[in-house]
Structures are given as structure tokens and as C-alpha cells.
Design a protein around this motif. Structure first.
Motif, PDB file in Angstrom:
ATOM      1  N   ILE A   1       4.165  47.393 103.269  1.00 46.86           N
ATOM      2  CA  ILE A   1       2.821  47.448 103.852  1.00 46.86           C
ATOM      3  C   ILE A   1       2.488  48.882 104.257  1.00 46.86           C
ATOM      4  O   ILE A   1       1.391  49.379 103.983  1.00 46.86           O
ATOM      5  CB  ILE A   1       2.717  46.487 105.050  1.00 46.86           C
ATOM      6  CG1 ILE A   1       2.805  45.039 104.563  1.00 46.86           C
ATOM      7  CG2 ILE A   1       1.436  46.723 105.828  1.00 46.86           C
ATOM      8  CD1 ILE A   1       2.968  44.020 105.675  1.00 46.86           C
ATOM      9  N   THR A   2       3.444  49.549 104.894  1.00 48.23           N
ATOM     10  CA  THR A   2       3.239  50.948 105.298  1.00 48.23           C
ATOM     11  C   THR A   2       2.973  51.827 104.094  1.00 48.23           C
ATOM     12  O   THR A   2       2.085  52.686 104.125  1.00 48.23           O
ATOM     13  CB  THR A   2       4.470  51.467 106.068  1.00 48.23           C
ATOM     14  OG1 THR A   2       4.632  50.685 107.248  1.00 48.23           O
ATOM     15  CG2 THR A   2       4.332  52.934 106.422  1.00 48.23           C
ATOM     16  N   LEU A   3       3.711  51.612 103.018  1.00 45.95           N
ATOM     17  CA  LEU A   3       3.527  52.403 101.808  1.00 45.95           C
ATOM     18  C   LEU A   3       2.119  52.233 101.249  1.00 45.95           C
ATOM     19  O   LEU A   3       1.437  53.218 100.937  1.00 45.95           O
ATOM     20  CB  LEU A   3       4.560  52.018 100.750  1.00 45.95           C
ATOM     21  CG  LEU A   3       4.421  52.710  99.392  1.00 45.95           C
ATOM     22  CD1 LEU A   3       4.623  54.212  99.529  1.00 45.95           C
ATOM     23  CD2 LEU A   3       5.394  52.122  98.397  1.00 45.95           C
ATOM     24  N   ILE A   4       1.656  51.011 101.138  1.00 48.90           N
ATOM     25  CA  ILE A   4       0.329  50.769 100.579  1.00 48.90           C
ATOM     26  C   ILE A   4      -0.755  51.336 101.492  1.00 48.90           C
ATOM     27  O   ILE A   4      -1.709  51.970 101.024  1.00 48.90           O
ATOM     28  CB  ILE A   4       0.111  49.265 100.307  1.00 48.90           C
ATOM     29  CG1 ILE A   4       1.083  48.787  99.215  1.00 48.90           C
ATOM     30  CG2 ILE A   4      -1.334  48.994  99.890  1.00 48.90           C
ATOM     31  CD1 ILE A   4       1.114  47.283  99.006  1.00 48.90           C
ATOM     32  N   ARG A   5      -0.608  51.163 102.792  1.00 49.69           N
ATOM     33  CA  ARG A   5      -1.584  51.725 103.725  1.00 49.69           C
ATOM     34  C   ARG A   5      -1.578  53.252 103.686  1.00 49.69           C
ATOM     35  O   ARG A   5      -2.631  53.890 103.746  1.00 49.69           O
ATOM     36  CB  ARG A   5      -1.314  51.222 105.136  1.00 49.69           C
ATOM     37  CG  ARG A   5      -1.690  49.769 105.314  1.00 49.69           C
ATOM     38  CD  ARG A   5      -1.418  49.283 106.706  1.00 49.69           C
ATOM     39  NE  ARG A   5      -1.881  47.896 106.861  1.00 49.69           N
ATOM     40  CZ  ARG A   5      -1.450  47.066 107.779  1.00 49.69           C
ATOM     41  NH1 ARG A   5      -0.548  47.452 108.663  1.00 49.69           N
ATOM     42  NH2 ARG A   5      -1.923  45.834 107.839  1.00 49.69           N
ATOM     43  N   SER A   6      -0.396  53.852 103.583  1.00 48.58           N
ATOM     44  CA  SER A   6      -0.293  55.310 103.498  1.00 48.58           C
ATOM     45  C   SER A   6      -0.905  55.827 102.204  1.00 48.58           C
ATOM     46  O   SER A   6      -1.563  56.867 102.185  1.00 48.58           O
ATOM     47  CB  SER A   6       1.176  55.744 103.586  1.00 48.58           C
ATOM     48  OG  SER A   6       1.726  55.384 104.823  1.00 48.58           O
ATOM     49  N   PHE A   7      -0.697  55.098 101.121  1.00 50.50           N
ATOM     50  CA  PHE A   7      -1.289  55.455  99.827  1.00 50.50           C
ATOM     51  C   PHE A   7      -2.807  55.451  99.941  1.00 50.50           C
ATOM     52  O   PHE A   7      -3.478  56.372  99.482  1.00 50.50           O
ATOM     53  CB  PHE A   7      -0.807  54.478  98.752  1.00 50.50           C
ATOM     54  CG  PHE A   7      -1.342  54.751  97.381  1.00 50.50           C
ATOM     55  CD1 PHE A   7      -0.767  55.713  96.574  1.00 50.50           C
ATOM     56  CD2 PHE A   7      -2.419  54.032  96.882  1.00 50.50           C
ATOM     57  CE1 PHE A   7      -1.256  55.968  95.297  1.00 50.50           C
ATOM     58  CE2 PHE A   7      -2.918  54.272  95.611  1.00 50.50           C
ATOM     59  CZ  PHE A   7      -2.332  55.242  94.819  1.00 50.50           C
ATOM     60  N   ALA A   8      -3.334  54.410 100.579  1.00 54.24           N
ATOM     61  CA  ALA A   8      -4.787  54.311 100.761  1.00 54.24           C
ATOM     62  C   ALA A   8      -5.311  55.501 101.558  1.00 54.24           C
ATOM     63  O   ALA A   8      -6.312  56.122 101.177  1.00 54.24           O
ATOM     64  CB  ALA A   8      -5.145  53.001 101.466  1.00 54.24           C
TER      65      ALA A   8
ATOM     66  N   PRO B   1      -1.182  64.999  94.918  1.00 52.80           N
ATOM     67  CA  PRO B   1      -0.451  66.244  95.177  1.00 52.80           C
ATOM     68  C   PRO B   1      -0.874  66.841  96.518  1.00 52.80           C
ATOM     69  O   PRO B   1      -2.030  66.750  96.921  1.00 52.80           O
ATOM     70  CB  PRO B   1      -0.870  67.163  94.028  1.00 52.80           C
ATOM     71  CG  PRO B   1      -1.481  66.276  92.997  1.00 52.80           C
ATOM     72  CD  PRO B   1      -1.988  65.062  93.708  1.00 52.80           C
ATOM     73  N   GLY B   2       0.094  67.436  97.195  1.00 51.46           N
ATOM     74  CA  GLY B   2      -0.200  68.094  98.458  1.00 51.46           C
ATOM     75  C   GLY B   2      -0.242  67.173  99.660  1.00 51.46           C
ATOM     76  O   GLY B   2      -0.432  67.630 100.781  1.00 51.46           O
ATOM     77  N   ARG B   3      -0.092  65.884  99.448  1.00 51.31           N
ATOM     78  CA  ARG B   3      -0.084  64.921 100.558  1.00 51.31           C
ATOM     79  C   ARG B   3       1.348  64.481 100.806  1.00 51.31           C
ATOM     80  O   ARG B   3       2.113  64.257  99.861  1.00 51.31           O
ATOM     81  CB  ARG B   3      -0.950  63.700 100.232  1.00 51.31           C
ATOM     82  CG  ARG B   3      -2.414  63.994  99.953  1.00 51.31           C
ATOM     83  CD  ARG B   3      -3.133  64.694 101.103  1.00 51.31           C
ATOM     84  NE  ARG B   3      -3.121  63.967 102.349  1.00 51.31           N
ATOM     85  CZ  ARG B   3      -4.136  63.260 102.828  1.00 51.31           C
ATOM     86  NH1 ARG B   3      -5.269  63.198 102.151  1.00 51.31           N
ATOM     87  NH2 ARG B   3      -4.025  62.622 103.962  1.00 51.31           N
ATOM     88  N   ASP B   4       1.711  64.374 102.075  1.00 52.19           N
ATOM     89  CA  ASP B   4       3.078  63.992 102.437  1.00 52.19           C
ATOM     90  C   ASP B   4       3.363  62.532 102.106  1.00 52.19           C
ATOM     91  O   ASP B   4       2.550  61.654 102.391  1.00 52.19           O
ATOM     92  CB  ASP B   4       3.320  64.214 103.931  1.00 52.19           C
ATOM     93  CG  ASP B   4       3.355  65.682 104.301  1.00 52.19           C
ATOM     94  OD1 ASP B   4       3.680  66.512 103.439  1.00 52.19           O
ATOM     95  OD2 ASP B   4       3.053  65.997 105.468  1.00 52.19           O
ATOM     96  N   TRP B   5       4.528  62.314 101.525  1.00 56.47           N
ATOM     97  CA  TRP B   5       5.031  60.967 101.268  1.00 56.47           C
ATOM     98  C   TRP B   5       5.435  60.381 102.629  1.00 56.47           C
ATOM     99  O   TRP B   5       5.952  61.097 103.478  1.00 56.47           O
ATOM    100  CB  TRP B   5       6.232  61.062 100.331  1.00 56.47           C
ATOM    101  CG  TRP B   5       6.854  59.755  99.953  1.00 56.47           C
ATOM    102  CD1 TRP B   5       7.978  59.202 100.487  1.00 56.47           C
ATOM    103  CD2 TRP B   5       6.402  58.845  98.958  1.00 56.47           C
ATOM    104  NE1 TRP B   5       8.255  58.004  99.893  1.00 56.47           N
ATOM    105  CE2 TRP B   5       7.307  57.757  98.941  1.00 56.47           C
ATOM    106  CE3 TRP B   5       5.321  58.832  98.070  1.00 56.47           C
ATOM    107  CZ2 TRP B   5       7.158  56.669  98.078  1.00 56.47           C
ATOM    108  CZ3 TRP B   5       5.187  57.751  97.204  1.00 56.47           C
ATOM    109  CH2 TRP B   5       6.097  56.688  97.211  1.00 56.47           C
ATOM    110  N   PRO B   6       5.236  59.089 102.863  1.00 56.94           N
ATOM    111  CA  PRO B   6       5.552  58.509 104.173  1.00 56.94           C
ATOM    112  C   PRO B   6       7.035  58.639 104.540  1.00 56.94           C
ATOM    113  O   PRO B   6       7.914  58.331 103.726  1.00 56.94           O
ATOM    114  CB  PRO B   6       5.156  57.043 104.038  1.00 56.94           C
ATOM    115  CG  PRO B   6       4.618  56.847 102.682  1.00 56.94           C
ATOM    116  CD  PRO B   6       4.690  58.116 101.931  1.00 56.94           C
ATOM    117  N   ALA B   7       7.275  59.096 105.751  1.00 53.13           N
ATOM    118  CA  ALA B   7       8.648  59.246 106.249  1.00 53.13           C
ATOM    119  C   ALA B   7       9.329  57.887 106.317  1.00 53.13           C
ATOM    120  O   ALA B   7       8.700  56.875 106.620  1.00 53.13           O
ATOM    121  CB  ALA B   7       8.615  59.884 107.630  1.00 53.13           C
TER     122      ALA B   7
END
Length: 90
Positions: A12-19, A67-73
Motif C-alpha cells: 500500500i505504501t509503495l502504491i501511494r508513494s508511486f502516486a 527519475p529524481g524522485r526518492d524510492w520509499p525507504a
């Protein structure tokens, strides 16, 4: 690498972070990554996702991450497709 060992909450965090990283709605991000706009809601309500589907979502998110956006920790990012074969050939 299996996202499921980390739990559905990370999915869920991954999908929300992607959005957020792409500047799109969570439902649209879910549709891009899972093929269904309501995956986040269903998982949040207790639906399960197979390990194979979770891996597909993880790979798609990594391939389409801006590109240039941080991947979720705290979420392991897969190596780009083909990188494993290049490493093995060395």
C-alpha cells in the motif's frame, strides 16, 4: 526478493508513494501497477495478494518510477531487468 515478507502495508505504501511521486491519484497509480484501481482499498480491507502479483507490482513500480524522485525507504527496490544477467556474466 519478495515484498510479501514485508506485509501488505508496504505494498500500500509503495502504491501511494508511486502516486505521490508521479503526481497522480492513488486509484490511477493502482491501475497502472496492478491493472485495478481499487487494489489499495481491497488490500487495506484485508484482501490478499499473491507473492507473484506483489513482485510484479514491485517491478512495475521500479521500472516506472520517475527519475529524481526518492524510492520509499524500507522497501527493497529490484535491480533493473537484465542487470542480474550482466552481473552473472562478469
Amino acid at each position: 526478493m519478495c515484498l510479501m515478507v514485508h506485509g501488505d502495508e508496504l505494498l500500500i505504501t509503495l502504491i501511494r508513494s508511486f502516486a505521490a511521486a508521479r503526481g497522480i491519484s492513488v486509484s490511477y497509480a493502482s491501475r497502472l501497477l496492478t491493472g485495478s484501481g481499487d487494489t489499495v482499498d481491497r488490500v487495506a480491507q484485508g484482501a490478499s495478494i499473491t507473492a507473484r502479483r506483489a513482485e510484479t507490482i514491485l517491478r512495475r513500480a521500479s521500472e516506472r518510477w520517475p527519475p529524481g524522485r526518492d524510492w520509499p525507504a524500507g522497501i527493497p527496490r529490484p535491480a533493473p531487468e537484465g542487470e542480474g544477467e550482466r552481473r552473472a556474466a562478469r
